[in-house]
Scaffold this motif. Structure first.
Motif, PDB file in Angstrom:
ATOM      1  N   THR A  24       0.779  -1.129  -0.010  1.00 52.10           N
ATOM      2  CA  THR A  24      -0.056   0.126   0.172  1.00 52.10           C
ATOM      3  C   THR A  24       0.808   1.033  -0.014  1.00 52.10           C
ATOM      4  O   THR A  24       0.585   2.141  -0.889  1.00 52.10           O
ATOM      5  N   ILE A  25       1.858   1.228   0.919  1.00 52.77           N
ATOM      6  CA  ILE A  25       2.645   2.461   1.015  1.00 52.77           C
ATOM      7  C   ILE A  25       3.568   2.693  -0.149  1.00 52.77           C
ATOM      8  O   ILE A  25       3.823   3.771  -0.621  1.00 52.77           O
ATOM      9  N   GLN A  26       4.041   1.497  -0.811  1.00 53.83           N
ATOM     10  CA  GLN A  26       5.142   1.756  -1.937  1.00 53.83           C
ATOM     11  C   GLN A  26       4.321   2.187  -3.285  1.00 53.83           C
ATOM     12  O   GLN A  26       4.967   2.250  -4.019  1.00 53.83           O
ATOM     13  N   LYS A  27       2.933   2.253  -3.328  1.00 53.76           N
ATOM     14  CA  LYS A  27       2.158   3.025  -4.422  1.00 53.76           C
ATOM     15  C   LYS A  27       2.614   4.496  -4.530  1.00 53.76           C
ATOM     16  O   LYS A  27       2.649   4.997  -5.603  1.00 53.76           O
ATOM     17  N   ASP A  28       3.227   4.834  -3.349  1.00 54.77           N
ATOM     18  CA  ASP A  28       3.666   6.509  -3.489  1.00 54.77           C
ATOM     19  C   ASP A  28       4.982   6.339  -4.048  1.00 54.77           C
ATOM     20  O   ASP A  28       6.099   6.019  -3.195  1.00 54.77           O
ATOM     21  N   SER A  29       5.464   6.534  -5.261  1.00 55.97           N
ATOM     22  CA  SER A  29       6.608   6.162  -5.904  1.00 55.97           C
ATOM     23  C   SER A  29       7.698   7.385  -5.417  1.00 55.97           C
ATOM     24  O   SER A  29       9.089   7.016  -5.301  1.00 55.97           O
ATOM     25  N   MET A  30       7.264   8.355  -4.971  1.00 54.15           N
ATOM     26  CA  MET A  30       8.036   9.759  -4.599  1.00 54.15           C
ATOM     27  C   MET A  30       8.589   9.039  -3.137  1.00 54.15           C
ATOM     28  O   MET A  30       9.749   9.153  -2.837  1.00 54.15           O
ATOM     29  N   ARG A  31       7.517   8.459  -2.163  1.00 54.10           N
ATOM     30  CA  ARG A  31       8.136   8.146  -0.850  1.00 54.10           C
ATOM     31  C   ARG A  31       8.947   6.885  -1.166  1.00 54.10           C
ATOM     32  O   ARG A  31       9.800   6.704  -0.309  1.00 54.10           O
ATOM     33  N   LEU A  80      21.843   0.832 -13.474  1.00 51.57           N
ATOM     34  CA  LEU A  80      20.623   1.384 -14.052  1.00 51.57           C
ATOM     35  C   LEU A  80      19.399   0.314 -14.227  1.00 51.57           C
ATOM     36  O   LEU A  80      19.559  -0.692 -14.761  1.00 51.57           O
ATOM     37  N   ARG A  81      18.375   1.029 -14.175  1.00 46.45           N
ATOM     38  CA  ARG A  81      18.010   2.142 -13.928  1.00 46.45           C
ATOM     39  C   ARG A  81      17.313   2.269 -12.071  1.00 46.45           C
ATOM     40  O   ARG A  81      17.544   3.251 -11.258  1.00 46.45           O
ATOM     41  N   ALA A  82      17.206   1.139 -11.480  1.00 52.66           N
ATOM     42  CA  ALA A  82      16.694   0.593 -10.175  1.00 52.66           C
ATOM     43  C   ALA A  82      17.878   1.321  -8.949  1.00 52.66           C
ATOM     44  O   ALA A  82      17.426   1.744  -8.119  1.00 52.66           O
ATOM     45  N   GLY A  83      19.126   1.312  -9.477  1.00 49.04           N
ATOM     46  CA  GLY A  83      20.023   1.855  -8.549  1.00 49.04           C
ATOM     47  C   GLY A  83      20.201   3.206  -8.269  1.00 49.04           C
ATOM     48  O   GLY A  83      20.898   3.593  -7.303  1.00 49.04           O
ATOM     49  N   GLY A 214       8.062   3.866 -12.530  1.00 45.96           N
ATOM     50  CA  GLY A 214       6.833   3.480 -13.273  1.00 45.96           C
ATOM     51  C   GLY A 214       7.299   2.157 -14.036  1.00 45.96           C
ATOM     52  O   GLY A 214       8.555   1.955 -14.366  1.00 45.96           O
ATOM     53  N   LYS A 215       6.366   1.561 -14.511  1.00 45.60           N
ATOM     54  CA  LYS A 215       6.554   0.157 -15.329  1.00 45.60           C
ATOM     55  C   LYS A 215       7.303   0.439 -16.763  1.00 45.60           C
ATOM     56  O   LYS A 215       6.903   1.655 -17.397  1.00 45.60           O
ATOM     57  N   LYS A 216       8.182  -0.475 -17.227  1.00 44.33           N
ATOM     58  CA  LYS A 216       8.511  -0.538 -18.542  1.00 44.33           C
ATOM     59  C   LYS A 216       8.031  -1.309 -19.402  1.00 44.33           C
ATOM     60  O   LYS A 216       7.045  -2.195 -19.102  1.00 44.33           O
ATOM     61  N   MET A 217       8.052  -0.972 -20.916  1.00 47.10           N
ATOM     62  CA  MET A 217       7.667  -2.099 -21.543  1.00 47.10           C
ATOM     63  C   MET A 217       8.298  -3.183 -21.744  1.00 47.10           C
ATOM     64  O   MET A 217       9.443  -3.306 -21.489  1.00 47.10           O
TER      65      MET A 217
END
Length: 217
Positions: A24-31, A80-83, A214-217
């Motif tokens: 639930t909390i992880q839906k806030d990408s900025m947080r 990249l990019r997760a790091g 955000g999700k990638k293709m």
């Protein structure tokens, strides 16, 4: 390889780990990004205790003071990019470090669960005899880190390597132990026992790159 598992001891780190795992909390990408960054700051602080230090004299407005300062040439190298959020957290503390970036991703040639690691882009300063912090938030199978280390060898032989991760699996840790040199340490916030059939950490947190950007293709 020395493994430093920070979640073994209670600290504010547990709060940040809980929030990046909570669906639930992880839906806030900025947080999510900020929590990864804060975890990077904690990992960087703990790692800094194992660096070399030299004594230096400084002058304050009221007198002189002898201080101990880090004496390592540090290179931060992120996958990249997760790091990127984890890289930012470490850069907040190692603000005079050099920086390297590499792309590594899973390629499924047959659209099955089998995959290979593709390394395509690498921008790095020379790393000969330097302290390299190899940054990857999710240490799942360990194959990405090994592929990155293989590419890294083209830029020199570091004095020491510190792998910095947020969550890892026992299988992944065992795998990298057999492929990295003895002067390698792993700094990891938490460790989970299992990988699923697709090679993702369970319970883990999902795809860190997707959650951050955000999700990638």
């Amino acid at each position: 390889m020395k493994v430093f598992h920070l979640a073994h001891k209670n600290s504010i780190l547990n709060k940040f780990l809980t929030e990046i795992r909570d669906k639930t909390i992880q839906k806030d990408s900025m947080r999510f990004r900020r929590n990864i960054e804060r975890i990077g700051e904690i990992l960087g602080y703990e790692l800094s205790k194992n660096l070399k230090y030299k004594t230096q004299k400084i002058n304050t407005p009221l007198g002189a003071k002898q201080v101990n300062l880090p004496d390592n040439e540090v290179v931060l190298c992120s996958i990249l990019r997760a790091g990127l959020p984890l890289h930012n957290g470490l850069l907040n503390y190692f603000d005079d470090a050099e920086n390297a970036f590499i792309s590594a991703y899973r390629y499924h040639p047959n659209n099955t669960e089998e995959f290979e690691i593709i390394v395509e882009y690498f921008a790095s300063p020379p790393i000969e005899n330097k302290t390299v912090l190899l940054i990857d938030p999710m240490l799942a199978t360990g194959r990405s880190l090994v592929s990155v280390y293989t590419a890294l060898k083209n830029y020199g032989t570091p004095k020491e390597i510190h792998i910095v991760s947020v969550i890892g699996s026992l299988d992944g840790i065992d795998f990298i132990k057999n492929h990295f040199p003895v002067n390698t340490s792993l700094w990891i916030a938490d460790i989970d026992k299992n990988l699923n059939a697709k090679g993702y950490i369970v319970p883990g947190l999902g795809d860190a790159g997707d959650l951050a950007f955000g999700k990638k293709m």
